[in-house]
Design an enzyme around this catalytic site. Structure first.
Site, PDB file in Angstrom:
ATOM      1  N   ALA A  21       0.858  -1.187   0.000  1.00  0.00           N
ATOM      2  CA  ALA A  21       0.000   0.000   0.000  1.00  0.00           C
ATOM      3  C   ALA A  21       0.892   1.233   0.000  1.00  0.00           C
ATOM      4  O   ALA A  21       2.067   1.153   0.348  1.00  0.00           O
ATOM      5  CB  ALA A  21      -0.883  -0.015   1.247  1.00  0.00           C
ATOM      6  N   GLY A  77       0.283  -5.164   0.740  1.00  0.00           N
ATOM      7  CA  GLY A  77      -0.833  -5.103  -0.199  1.00  0.00           C
ATOM      8  C   GLY A  77      -0.473  -5.711  -1.556  1.00  0.00           C
ATOM      9  O   GLY A  77      -1.349  -6.212  -2.268  1.00  0.00           O
ATOM     10  N   GLU A 130      -1.028  -9.234  -1.220  1.00  0.00           N
ATOM     11  CA  GLU A 130      -2.483  -9.434  -1.103  1.00  0.00           C
ATOM     12  C   GLU A 130      -3.160  -9.348  -2.471  1.00  0.00           C
ATOM     13  O   GLU A 130      -4.114 -10.080  -2.746  1.00  0.00           O
ATOM     14  CB  GLU A 130      -3.078  -8.410  -0.128  1.00  0.00           C
ATOM     15  CG  GLU A 130      -2.628  -8.687   1.312  1.00  0.00           C
ATOM     16  CD  GLU A 130      -3.098  -7.610   2.284  1.00  0.00           C
ATOM     17  OE1 GLU A 130      -2.681  -6.447   2.117  1.00  0.00           O
ATOM     18  OE2 GLU A 130      -3.867  -7.934   3.202  1.00  0.00           O
ATOM     19  N   GLU A 151       3.615  -5.781   7.176  1.00  0.00           N
ATOM     20  CA  GLU A 151       2.819  -4.711   7.804  1.00  0.00           C
ATOM     21  C   GLU A 151       3.126  -4.508   9.279  1.00  0.00           C
ATOM     22  O   GLU A 151       3.132  -3.375   9.761  1.00  0.00           O
ATOM     23  CB  GLU A 151       1.320  -4.981   7.617  1.00  0.00           C
ATOM     24  CG  GLU A 151       0.792  -4.718   6.207  1.00  0.00           C
ATOM     25  CD  GLU A 151       0.896  -5.925   5.292  1.00  0.00           C
ATOM     26  OE1 GLU A 151       1.680  -6.868   5.606  1.00  0.00           O
ATOM     27  OE2 GLU A 151       0.198  -5.947   4.256  1.00  0.00           O
TER      28      GLU A 151
HETATM   29  C1  3H9 Z   1       0.335  -2.413   3.333  1.00  0.00           C
HETATM   30  O1  3H9 Z   1       0.584  -2.890   2.271  1.00  0.00           O
HETATM   31  C2  3H9 Z   1      -1.034  -2.430   3.969  1.00  0.00           C
HETATM   32  C3  3H9 Z   1      -1.969  -3.384   3.310  1.00  0.00           C
HETATM   33  O2  3H9 Z   1      -1.886  -4.659   3.874  1.00  0.00           O
HETATM   34  C4  3H9 Z   1      -3.413  -2.973   3.518  1.00  0.00           C
HETATM   35  C5  3H9 Z   1      -3.890  -1.749   2.895  1.00  0.00           C
HETATM   36  C6  3H9 Z   1      -5.372  -1.544   3.034  1.00  0.00           C
HETATM   37  N1  3H9 Z   1       4.621   3.379  -0.035  1.00  0.00           N
HETATM   38  O3  3H9 Z   1      13.200   1.550   0.627  1.00  0.00           O
HETATM   39  P1  3H9 Z   1      13.650   2.213  -0.619  1.00  0.00           P
HETATM   40  C7  3H9 Z   1       9.433   4.727  -1.098  1.00  0.00           C
HETATM   41  S1  3H9 Z   1       1.514  -1.631   4.229  1.00  0.00           S
HETATM   42  C8  3H9 Z   1       5.119   4.584  -0.341  1.00  0.00           C
HETATM   43  O4  3H9 Z   1      14.747   3.204  -0.519  1.00  0.00           O
HETATM   44  P2  3H9 Z   1      14.683  -0.275  -1.552  1.00  0.00           P
HETATM   45  C9  3H9 Z   1      10.530   5.020  -0.086  1.00  0.00           C
HETATM   46  O5  3H9 Z   1      10.073   5.897   0.909  1.00  0.00           O
HETATM   47  C10 3H9 Z   1       2.943  -1.616   3.175  1.00  0.00           C
HETATM   48  N2  3H9 Z   1       6.432   4.791  -0.575  1.00  0.00           N
HETATM   49  O6  3H9 Z   1      14.009   1.122  -1.737  1.00  0.00           O
HETATM   50  C11 3H9 Z   1      11.587   5.612  -0.972  1.00  0.00           C
HETATM   51  O7  3H9 Z   1      11.217   6.942  -1.235  1.00  0.00           O
HETATM   52  P3  3H9 Z   1      12.311   8.070  -1.450  1.00  0.00           P
HETATM   53  C12 3H9 Z   1       3.632  -2.896   3.176  1.00  0.00           C
HETATM   54  C13 3H9 Z   1       7.239   3.737  -0.493  1.00  0.00           C
HETATM   55  O8  3H9 Z   1      14.917  -0.794  -2.891  1.00  0.00           O
HETATM   56  C14 3H9 Z   1      11.454   4.835  -2.267  1.00  0.00           C
HETATM   57  O9  3H9 Z   1      10.120   4.289  -2.255  1.00  0.00           O
HETATM   58  N3  3H9 Z   1       4.876  -2.768   2.457  1.00  0.00           N
HETATM   59  C15 3H9 Z   1       6.788   2.468  -0.166  1.00  0.00           C
HETATM   60  O10 3H9 Z   1      15.820  -0.179  -0.608  1.00  0.00           O
HETATM   61  C16 3H9 Z   1      12.435   3.692  -2.410  1.00  0.00           C
HETATM   62  O11 3H9 Z   1      12.360   2.882  -1.255  1.00  0.00           O
HETATM   63  C17 3H9 Z   1       6.015  -2.453   3.072  1.00  0.00           C
HETATM   64  O12 3H9 Z   1       6.067  -2.305   4.270  1.00  0.00           O
HETATM   65  C18 3H9 Z   1       5.407   2.296   0.067  1.00  0.00           C
HETATM   66  N4  3H9 Z   1       4.879   1.102   0.368  1.00  0.00           N
HETATM   67  O13 3H9 Z   1      13.590  -1.176  -0.824  1.00  0.00           O
HETATM   68  C19 3H9 Z   1       7.230  -2.305   2.209  1.00  0.00           C
HETATM   69  N5  3H9 Z   1       7.842   1.612  -0.144  1.00  0.00           N
HETATM   70  O14 3H9 Z   1      13.098   7.650  -2.630  1.00  0.00           O
HETATM   71  C20 3H9 Z   1       7.908  -0.996   2.484  1.00  0.00           C
HETATM   72  C21 3H9 Z   1       8.909   2.344  -0.476  1.00  0.00           C
HETATM   73  O15 3H9 Z   1      11.520   9.340  -1.610  1.00  0.00           O
HETATM   74  N6  3H9 Z   1       9.005  -0.783   1.581  1.00  0.00           N
HETATM   75  N7  3H9 Z   1       8.568   3.625  -0.670  1.00  0.00           N
HETATM   76  O16 3H9 Z   1      13.119   8.046  -0.177  1.00  0.00           O
HETATM   77  C22 3H9 Z   1      10.177  -1.399   1.704  1.00  0.00           C
HETATM   78  O17 3H9 Z   1      10.385  -2.219   2.584  1.00  0.00           O
HETATM   79  C23 3H9 Z   1      11.249  -1.064   0.731  1.00  0.00           C
HETATM   80  O18 3H9 Z   1      10.970   0.183   0.203  1.00  0.00           O
HETATM   81  C24 3H9 Z   1      11.402  -2.069  -0.434  1.00  0.00           C
HETATM   82  C25 3H9 Z   1      12.409  -1.505  -1.466  1.00  0.00           C
HETATM   83  C26 3H9 Z   1      11.934  -3.373   0.162  1.00  0.00           C
HETATM   84  C27 3H9 Z   1      10.079  -2.316  -1.134  1.00  0.00           C
END
Ligand code: 3H9
Length: 705
Positions: free
Chosen positions: A67, A106, A109, A129
């Site tokens: 998400a 998400g 999901e 999450e």
């Molecule tokens: C969810 O899904 C809830 C659902 O179950 C239900 C909903 C109803 N959103 O980390 P990076 C940005 S909860 C917005 O440096 P990497 C991040 O801030 C979500 N932005 O890259 C950064 O921005 P900036 C569950 C996001 O390659 C840029 O993208 N998912 C999101 O080292 C690059 O990120 C998670 O918890 C996001 N979801 O790692 C995953 N994700 O360049 C969270 C990233 O401006 N994300 N950004 O600084 C991560 O763990 C890592 O970003 C990921 C990539 C492993 C995906």
């Protein structure tokens, strides 16, 4: 996310396969635009008579990272993700999820809403999450147990740790791993083979409830109650999974939504999301924007004690060549043995295979006694004894031998980096790189920028942190930089509590209950009471007449009770026990010290202990920000999350202060000042923010607009 495109979803028909591509760089987060794009695409698929099956795929490097976190805390915008996923699942024509890179939260999901799943080699699938203080909220807690069983689902959901594609295949989470790397081609082939087999739509919601739930839910709940240290999301997630085995799919989904929305509203969610963005913001410094780092492939490490060996281990584990210099061959051999045993531990933990360990020891690590061997290094990190004279001697040699353009770094934890830099002929190449022990495990690296440090040296330090998979935080020069300077202040507040009547055991318990990994006296025992003693000796000359002295700590030191390493410190440690037992004799020593200091004692509630400890931490944190030692409050937060066992779900000390209210922290400080206005002087920045009705987060955001 301001200024960033919120993404798009495209629809393309390839030989009766509708290819629906999510495109929202960098992680294809499920923004409102993506959710409504998916909904439109699947609406079109239903009426598209020339398409018999659909493939959902992500553009760029992954399927979907989850998400859109930047939408959290804002009013929800339709369509909701659970509704979009239901729409996908309810398609009468089959849907395939093509997973490459990552499918997280998400994103996974969405894949669970599809009827078939194929993944590329190297994919990670997870429901992270809980790491953000929430739980899967788009059917994950209901579909996952039906697909892979309650135990596997609970493991993934409550840990937040992703699995590999091989593990996913084994548990039944995916149906196929594609050969080769072209996921799009493989997924279209797979879709066509499903069509020729007349494979039906196969919604997970139609599967029976998990059959392995008997006892499993209770086991997970009991386990998490013990280990969660105040964190709520994993336990709430267990309730949601329990609903999946007790209720119909529709009822379970409702319960999931209710629990998800409840978690969204908690301060823990706010703390964890702050931590997520803060740890990404620390490396974004205007002073290094667009400045290329210098190249580094071979680094020198001077000193092979615990710190030097840990730094060298971290470097070789992450692909750098290391030349380590020690005084004599015995010390050099000892350093090699320490590094080898660090690597062995990595092999045991499954982080490294034995072959690679041997290759590292043979090829990547050189241990020497002659500084001349450093003539080809790109960067040298000094980790010798903490004495200005000794450091200057080492830097004189480095200055003489290192090639021009190489970086000279010191791992000092409090000495003046400007003074060290000034002792060389190239102060612009000198920087502090403050690692935390054990350096191959701890994720924090304080990058201490001296007055003359060149911007590309700062940029290289951040590149090094990344290479070592650490979080670099910029700090300015002062005694203790960000972390140890603040530590010294709240550690003093803890000693005052002891002098005034609290026991170290009550303090440790109150703070671990608050969520710290360890209390201050447990930390002292781990670090060694000789460290604290040396610090007090060092600072004695600058002491103020009104400073209160923890004579009890000196008394323990003089008895040779140095903590875990001697089996006795504040606690008594039986052989092999690292937890330790309270010691009545220590309490007697403390009582004696109180008597000698003439202090009248009283009792403290756990709440007051926490308030005093936190007020001291926040107050000094504010001073550190005001003095520019930390660039922003969030830099302080990240230092404490990564280097000092601060509970992540509280977001860091400055975020905690914001959430409690800066006026409440300031009011505490003023109350405490009524009995000690020497220690409890409010930081001017704190007073200013309260007067202006602003908080630390306003400072984090300043300059960003
Ligand atoms: C969810 O899904 C809830 C659902 O179950 C239900 C909903 C109803 N959103 O980390 P990076 C940005 S909860 C917005 O440096 P990497 C991040 O801030 C979500 N932005 O890259 C950064 O921005 P900036 C569950 C996001 O390659 C840029 O993208 N998912 C999101 O080292 C690059 O990120 C998670 O918890 C996001 N979801 O790692 C995953 N994700 O360049 C969270 C990233 O401006 N994300 N950004 O600084 C991560 O763990 C890592 O970003 C990921 C990539 C492993 C995906």
């Amino acid at each position: 996310m301001k200024g960033r495109l919120m993404g798009s979803v495209s629809y393309e028909n390839v030989d009766r396969v509708a290819v629906v591509t999510v495109d929202n760089a960098p992680v294809n987060a499920l923004s409102q635009a993506i959710r409504s794009g998916l909904s439109d695409a699947f609406g079109r698929f239903q009426t598209d008579e020339s398409a018999d099956i659909a493939v959902i795929i992500g553009a760029g490097r992954m399927l979907i990272g989850g998400a859109d976190i930047s939408e959290f805390g804002k009013p929800p915008q339709s369509p909701s993700l659970p509704d979009v996923i239901l729409q996908i699942e309810q398609s009468a024509k089959p849907v395939v999820a093509a997973i490459h890179g990552m499918a997280l939260g998400g994103g996974l999901e969405v894949a669970l809403g599809a009827h078939y799943r194929i993944a590329a080699p190297g994919t990670r699938l997870g429901l992270p999450e809980v790491k953000l203080g929430i739980m899967p909220g788009a059917g994950g807690t209901q579909r996952m147990p039906r697909l892979v069983g309650a135990d596997t689902a609970l493991k993934m959901i409550t840990s937040g740790t992703p699995v590999t594609e091989a593990e996913a295949l084994q548990s039944g989470l995916i149906d196929q791993i594609c050969e080769g790397v072209d996921i799009r081609e493989a997924a279209i082939d797979y879709a066509q083979s499903l069509l020729s087999d007349n494979a039906p739509a196969r919604p997970i919601s139609g599967l029976p409830r998990a059959t392995d739930s008997e006892g499993v839910i209770q086991q997970w709940r009991a386990k998490l109650q013990k280990s969660s240290r105040g964190e709520v999301a994993p336990l709430v997630a267990v309730d949601a999974v329990e609903a999946s085995v007790q209720k119909s799919f529709a009822e379970g989904l409702k319960e999931e939504r209710r629990l998800f929305l409840h978690l969204m509203d908690t301060p823990q969610r706010a703390g964890l999301i702050h931590a997520f963005f803060a740890e990404r913001a620390v490396a974004k410094l205007p002073e290094i924007a667009g400045i290329a780092p210098r190249d580094f492939t071979r680094i020198g490490v001077i000193g092979g004690g615990t710190m030097g060996a840990g730094i060298a281990t971290s470097a070789v584990l992450n692909g750098l060549a290391v030349t380590l210099v020690e005084r004599d061959s015995e010390a050099a051999d000892k350093a090699r043995t320490t590094i080898a045993s660090n690597l062995d531990a990595a092999v045991k933990r499954g982080k490294l295979n034995a072959e690679r360990r041997d290759a590292i020891l043979n090829d990547a690590l050189t241990t020497v006694t002659d500084y001349d061997a450093l003539s080809d290094v790109d960067l040298a990190i000094e980790a010798v004894f903490e004495s200005m004279d000794v450091k200057k001697e080492v830097f004189a040699k480095l200055d003489e031998i290192l090639p021009r353009g190489a970086i000279l770094a010191t791992n000092t934890s409090y000495l003046d980096v400007d003074e060290i830099a000034a002792s060389t002929s190239r102060p612009e190449d000198v920087i502090g790189l403050h690692f935390f022990s054990p350096a191959h495990i701890m994720k924090l690296l304080e990058v201490v920028v001296a007055g003359k440090t060149a911007p590309d040296v700062v940029s290289t330090a951040f590149a090094l942190a990344k290479k070592l998979r650490k979080t670099g935080v910029r700090a300015g020069v002062c005694d203790g930089f960000i972390g140890n300077r603040i530590l010294s202040h709240y550690r003093t507040a803890a000693d005052h509590l002891v002098l005034d009547g609290a026991s170290p055991y009550q303090i440790d318990k109150a703070l671990t209950d608050f969520g710290f990994a360890m209390g201050p006296y447990q930390v002292s025992d781990l670090a060694g009471l000789d460290i604290g003693y040396a610090t007090r000796q060092r600072k004695a000359a600058d002491a103020h007449p009104r400073d209160r002295y923890p004579a009890f700590a000196d008394a323990l030191y003089h008895k040779g009770w140095l903590g875990q390493k001697t089996g006795h410190g504040y606690y008594i440690y039986e052989k092999g026990d690292r937890k330790g037992q309270p010691d009545p004799e220590v309490e007697q020593i403390i009582a004696q010290a109180r008597k000698e200091a003439g202090t009248s004692t009283r009792t403290f509630t756990d709440d007051e202990i926490v308030r005093r400890y936190m007020a001291a931490m926040v107050n000094e944190g504010a001073r550190v920000v005001e003095a520019g030692i930390a660039q922003r409050p969030l830099d302080v937060d990240v230092v404490f999350l990564y280097g000092y066992g601060f509970p992540r779900w509280r977001g860091g000390p400055m975020k905690y202060a914001d959430m409690r209210g800066l006026d409440s922290i300031l009011a505490d400080i003023r109350t405490f000042a009524e009995t000690d206005d020497h220690f409890w002087t409010p930081a001017p920045l704190l007073e200013k923010l309260v007067a202006e009705g602003r908080n630390f987060d306003n400072l984090n955001k300043a300059g960003k607009e």
